[in-house]
Design a protein around this motif. Structure first.
Motif, PDB file in Angstrom:
ATOM      1  N   GLU A 194     -41.490 -24.707  49.735  1.00  0.00           N
ATOM      2  CA  GLU A 194     -41.599 -25.569  50.910  1.00  0.00           C
ATOM      3  C   GLU A 194     -41.223 -27.017  50.580  1.00  0.00           C
ATOM      4  OE1 GLU A 194     -42.216 -25.487  54.117  1.00  0.00           O
ATOM      5  OE2 GLU A 194     -42.513 -23.340  54.351  1.00  0.00           O
ATOM      6  N   THR A 195     -41.776 -27.536  49.489  1.00  0.00           N
ATOM      7  CA  THR A 195     -41.552 -28.940  49.168  1.00  0.00           C
ATOM      8  C   THR A 195     -40.105 -29.200  48.753  1.00  0.00           C
ATOM      9  OG1 THR A 195     -42.428 -28.436  46.968  1.00  0.00           O
ATOM     10  CG2 THR A 195     -43.938 -29.449  48.545  1.00  0.00           C
ATOM     11  N   THR A 196     -39.604 -28.412  47.815  1.00  0.00           N
ATOM     12  CA  THR A 196     -38.246 -28.654  47.311  1.00  0.00           C
ATOM     13  C   THR A 196     -37.203 -28.404  48.395  1.00  0.00           C
ATOM     14  OG1 THR A 196     -39.000 -27.958  45.124  1.00  0.00           O
ATOM     15  CG2 THR A 196     -36.636 -28.145  45.442  1.00  0.00           C
ATOM     16  N   ALA A 197     -37.409 -27.391  49.222  1.00  0.00           N
ATOM     17  CA  ALA A 197     -36.463 -27.115  50.308  1.00  0.00           C
ATOM     18  C   ALA A 197     -36.349 -28.313  51.238  1.00  0.00           C
ATOM     19  CB  ALA A 197     -36.902 -25.880  51.084  1.00  0.00           C
ATOM     20  N   ASN A 198     -37.469 -28.885  51.614  1.00  0.00           N
ATOM     21  CA  ASN A 198     -37.431 -30.044  52.509  1.00  0.00           C
ATOM     22  C   ASN A 198     -36.828 -31.271  51.827  1.00  0.00           C
ATOM     23  OD1 ASN A 198     -38.599 -29.056  55.014  1.00  0.00           O
ATOM     24  ND2 ASN A 198     -40.463 -28.749  53.843  1.00  0.00           N
ATOM     25  N   MET A 199     -37.084 -31.428  50.534  1.00  0.00           N
ATOM     26  CA  MET A 199     -36.489 -32.565  49.818  1.00  0.00           C
ATOM     27  C   MET A 199     -34.975 -32.431  49.714  1.00  0.00           C
ATOM     28  SD  MET A 199     -38.087 -35.278  48.997  1.00  0.00           S
ATOM     29  CE  MET A 199     -36.727 -35.882  47.994  1.00  0.00           C
ATOM     30  N   ILE A 200     -34.454 -31.213  49.561  1.00  0.00           N
ATOM     31  CA  ILE A 200     -32.996 -31.028  49.491  1.00  0.00           C
ATOM     32  C   ILE A 200     -32.359 -31.497  50.795  1.00  0.00           C
ATOM     33  CG2 ILE A 200     -31.151 -29.306  49.432  1.00  0.00           C
ATOM     34  CD1 ILE A 200     -32.890 -27.718  47.427  1.00  0.00           C
TER      35      ILE A 200
ATOM     36  N   LEU B 187     -37.665 -39.263  45.936  1.00  0.00           N
ATOM     37  CA  LEU B 187     -39.039 -38.789  46.023  1.00  0.00           C
ATOM     38  C   LEU B 187     -39.956 -39.894  46.545  1.00  0.00           C
ATOM     39  CD1 LEU B 187     -39.067 -36.889  42.625  1.00  0.00           C
ATOM     40  CD2 LEU B 187     -39.419 -35.800  44.862  1.00  0.00           C
ATOM     41  N   ARG B 188     -39.775 -41.116  46.037  1.00  0.00           N
ATOM     42  CA  ARG B 188     -40.561 -42.254  46.514  1.00  0.00           C
ATOM     43  C   ARG B 188     -40.282 -42.545  47.977  1.00  0.00           C
ATOM     44  NH1 ARG B 188     -40.183 -47.522  48.000  1.00  0.00           N
ATOM     45  NH2 ARG B 188     -37.911 -47.391  47.987  1.00  0.00           N
ATOM     46  N   TYR B 189     -39.014 -42.543  48.334  1.00  0.00           N
ATOM     47  CA  TYR B 189     -38.583 -42.982  49.652  1.00  0.00           C
ATOM     48  C   TYR B 189     -39.108 -42.071  50.760  1.00  0.00           C
ATOM     49  CZ  TYR B 189     -35.269 -45.042  52.999  1.00  0.00           C
ATOM     50  OH  TYR B 189     -34.699 -45.683  54.064  1.00  0.00           O
ATOM     51  N   PHE B 190     -39.133 -40.750  50.498  1.00  0.00           N
ATOM     52  CA  PHE B 190     -39.548 -39.809  51.537  1.00  0.00           C
ATOM     53  C   PHE B 190     -41.008 -39.356  51.416  1.00  0.00           C
ATOM     54  CE2 PHE B 190     -34.880 -39.164  51.795  1.00  0.00           C
ATOM     55  CZ  PHE B 190     -34.741 -39.471  53.141  1.00  0.00           C
ATOM     56  N   THR B 191     -41.519 -39.157  50.184  1.00  0.00           N
ATOM     57  CA  THR B 191     -42.927 -38.785  49.969  1.00  0.00           C
ATOM     58  C   THR B 191     -43.372 -37.733  50.990  1.00  0.00           C
ATOM     59  OG1 THR B 191     -43.246 -41.111  49.346  1.00  0.00           O
ATOM     60  CG2 THR B 191     -45.200 -39.724  49.414  1.00  0.00           C
ATOM     61  N   ILE B 192     -42.780 -36.556  50.903  1.00  0.00           N
ATOM     62  CA  ILE B 192     -42.913 -35.585  51.990  1.00  0.00           C
ATOM     63  C   ILE B 192     -44.259 -34.872  52.054  1.00  0.00           C
ATOM     64  CG2 ILE B 192     -40.443 -35.166  52.087  1.00  0.00           C
ATOM     65  CD1 ILE B 192     -40.955 -32.559  50.553  1.00  0.00           C
ATOM     66  N   ALA B 193     -45.018 -34.859  50.959  1.00  0.00           N
ATOM     67  CA  ALA B 193     -46.265 -34.080  50.939  1.00  0.00           C
ATOM     68  C   ALA B 193     -47.481 -34.969  50.744  1.00  0.00           C
ATOM     69  CB  ALA B 193     -46.212 -33.016  49.851  1.00  0.00           C
ATOM     70  N   GLU B 194     -47.450 -36.165  51.310  1.00  0.00           N
ATOM     71  CA  GLU B 194     -48.517 -37.134  51.056  1.00  0.00           C
ATOM     72  C   GLU B 194     -49.887 -36.624  51.496  1.00  0.00           C
ATOM     73  OE1 GLU B 194     -48.540 -40.688  53.333  1.00  0.00           O
ATOM     74  OE2 GLU B 194     -47.757 -39.763  55.125  1.00  0.00           O
ATOM     75  N   GLN B 195     -49.938 -35.746  52.477  1.00  0.00           N
ATOM     76  CA  GLN B 195     -51.230 -35.412  53.046  1.00  0.00           C
ATOM     77  C   GLN B 195     -52.001 -34.381  52.232  1.00  0.00           C
ATOM     78  OE1 GLN B 195     -50.173 -34.632  57.107  1.00  0.00           O
ATOM     79  NE2 GLN B 195     -49.222 -36.635  57.258  1.00  0.00           N
ATOM     80  N   ALA B 196     -51.446 -33.987  51.083  1.00  0.00           N
ATOM     81  CA  ALA B 196     -52.230 -33.172  50.151  1.00  0.00           C
ATOM     82  C   ALA B 196     -53.253 -34.029  49.420  1.00  0.00           C
ATOM     83  CB  ALA B 196     -51.304 -32.499  49.143  1.00  0.00           C
ATOM     84  N   LEU B 197     -53.138 -35.342  49.544  1.00  0.00           N
ATOM     85  CA  LEU B 197     -53.978 -36.261  48.777  1.00  0.00           C
ATOM     86  C   LEU B 197     -55.237 -36.608  49.555  1.00  0.00           C
ATOM     87  CD1 LEU B 197     -51.192 -38.586  47.328  1.00  0.00           C
ATOM     88  CD2 LEU B 197     -52.096 -36.447  46.420  1.00  0.00           C
ATOM     89  N   ALA B 198     -56.089 -35.633  49.743  1.00  0.00           N
ATOM     90  CA  ALA B 198     -57.362 -35.827  50.435  1.00  0.00           C
ATOM     91  C   ALA B 198     -58.500 -35.506  49.480  1.00  0.00           C
ATOM     92  CB  ALA B 198     -57.430 -34.929  51.666  1.00  0.00           C
ATOM     93  N   ARG B 199     -59.601 -36.218  49.612  1.00  0.00           N
ATOM     94  CA  ARG B 199     -60.759 -36.041  48.738  1.00  0.00           C
ATOM     95  C   ARG B 199     -62.042 -36.248  49.536  1.00  0.00           C
ATOM     96  NH1 ARG B 199     -56.916 -34.734  46.134  1.00  0.00           N
ATOM     97  NH2 ARG B 199     -56.337 -35.334  44.001  1.00  0.00           N
TER      98      ARG B 199
END
Length: 401
Positions: free
Chosen positions: A242-248, A280-292
């Motif tokens: 999912e992540t790499t496909a969207n980054m491509i 990777l910095r510019y798009f940061t596509i999976a930021e919402q995994a960072l929940a605590r």
């Protein structure tokens, strides 16, 4: 007197190239602040790079989604706990360390370099098929989805013929608009599939990641924990494509929008890896995994976060923090900063980051070499972006040359 209401914070992106204005405003004026999510949950949101790194490195914040107060981004985010064991992504110390170390060797730079020739073959095959077929072609279906799907399938030992099955289920699991019932159905389908796959590998262990994990568990523990391996396979299968496909897709969109950067990379492939870091910095596509969720009272960024409070880190906003990245909203193909948060930070930093970097590097170099004049076949503003998904990307990207 009624308690003051926390301001509502929308999460979905409105632009593929920048964080939401509300998120940027918080970063500059109230970087650790209490907000209300679209679900109605009141949580802390963290928006500066320094504070997010501190959050992700602090074991007083838990990744366990079963804990009360853990911030869910939609009302269907919870998975039935009896279907899968805790995933690496949701484990806390001390359980997390041994579980991660057990599989870490599968993703070293050395092992990735052994995979490089096969990844190159896969990319060549798919680009050559694009060149031989009619135009325009949907880059998502022709390249972005099949390449990482085939790579992770081979790595895990999952038959690629089944890729449509797990792609459709994973798409349901990362969507914000799919109902809880549909998500549970997708989860049960994947769990059943992986259980059958692992049963077969237990009988005849194969030379792939799952087969090697089976042999390792037998050697170390004397038995195979199939449910544990099912959780590992589930996580890698979903995260691995999912992540790499969207980054491509987003990578090629950015490069066709920036002819100067595209030509610079085509002329000097040695600059591709620094460009990958910038993408990777510019798009940061999976930021919402960072929940605590806090397990005890913690001071962060000058604010007291109490035990049981949920915390959401907005990495896309932090990756545009001008205190860390000069002129952060400009895509600089030569920036090469590896201190971005696209892979997270701390003990939960992305396990497959070396694989993702390698796939992106090979795709960029090969596509720019074989189709240097690739361009969108429709106006960019007509593209359909994944505003409804927790992993950002493009649904379809028609291209021609």
């Amino acid at each position: 007197m009624p308690a003051e209401q926390s301001p509502a914070l929308p999460i979905a992106r409105t632009c593929p190239y920048a964080p939401r204005d509300e998120h940027v405003r918080l970063r500059e004026t109230d970087p650790v602040s209490k907000v209300t999510l679209p679900t109605g949950a009141e949580v802390w949101v963290v928006t500066r790079h320094e504070d997010i790194r501190a959050l992700l490195a602090d074991t007083r914040f838990s990744s366990d989604r079963r804990r009360p107060g853990f911030p869910m981004l939609d009302n269907g985010s919870g998975a039935p706990t009896d279907v899968l064991p805790p995933l690496l992504l949701t484990m806390d110390p001390p359980e997390h360390g041994p579980a991660r170390r057990a599989v870490l060797g599968e993703f070293t730079v050395k092992r990735m370099n052994k995979l490089k020739p096969r990844i190159q073959e896969i990319v060549d095959e798919h680009i050559d098929r694009m060149l031989a077929g009619p135009r325009p072609v949907d880059l998502v279906r022709a390249l972005s989805l099949p390449v990482p799907s085939l790579v992770i399938s081979e790595l895990l030992g999952v038959p690629y013929d089944d890729h449509a099955f797990f792609q459709s289920r994973s798409a349901s699991l990362v969507s914000r608009t799919v109902s809880q019932e549909e998500k549970q159905k997708a989860l049960f389908d994947l769990a059943g599939y992986l259980d059958e796959l692992l049963r077969a590998k237990e009988e005849v262990p194969t030379d792939d990641l799952l087969g090697r994990q089976i042999l390792r568990q037998r050697e170390v523990n004397g038995a195979v924990d199939r449910k544990d391996l099912m959780g590992l396979a589930f996580l890698l299968l979903i995260a691995g494509h999912e992540t790499t496909a969207n980054m491509i897709s987003l990578t090629m969109l950015q490069l066709v929008r920036d002819p100067g950067a595209r030509e610079a990379l085509r002329q000097d492939p040695g600059t591709t890896l620094p460009a990958v870091e910038e993408l990777l910095r510019y798009f940061t596509i999976a930021e919402q995994a960072l929940a605590r969720v806090a397990v005890e009272d913690v001071e962060l960024g000058g604010r007291l976060i109490k035990a049981g409070d949920g915390v959401l880190a907005l990495a896309h906003t932090a990756n545009r923090d001008p205190r860390v990245f000069p002129d952060p909203d400009t895509f600089d193909v030569g920036r090469g900063a590896r201190n971005h948060l696209a892979f997270g930070y701390g003990h939960h930093q992305c396990l497959g980051q070396n694989l993702a970097r390698l796939e992106l590097q090979i795709v960029i170099d090969t596509l720019l070499r074989k189709i240097p004049d690739i361009r969108p076949a429709v106006p960019v503003d007509e593209l359909s972006f994944k505003d409804d998904a927790i992993i950002y990307g493009i649904y379809e990207f028609p291209v021609t040359w």
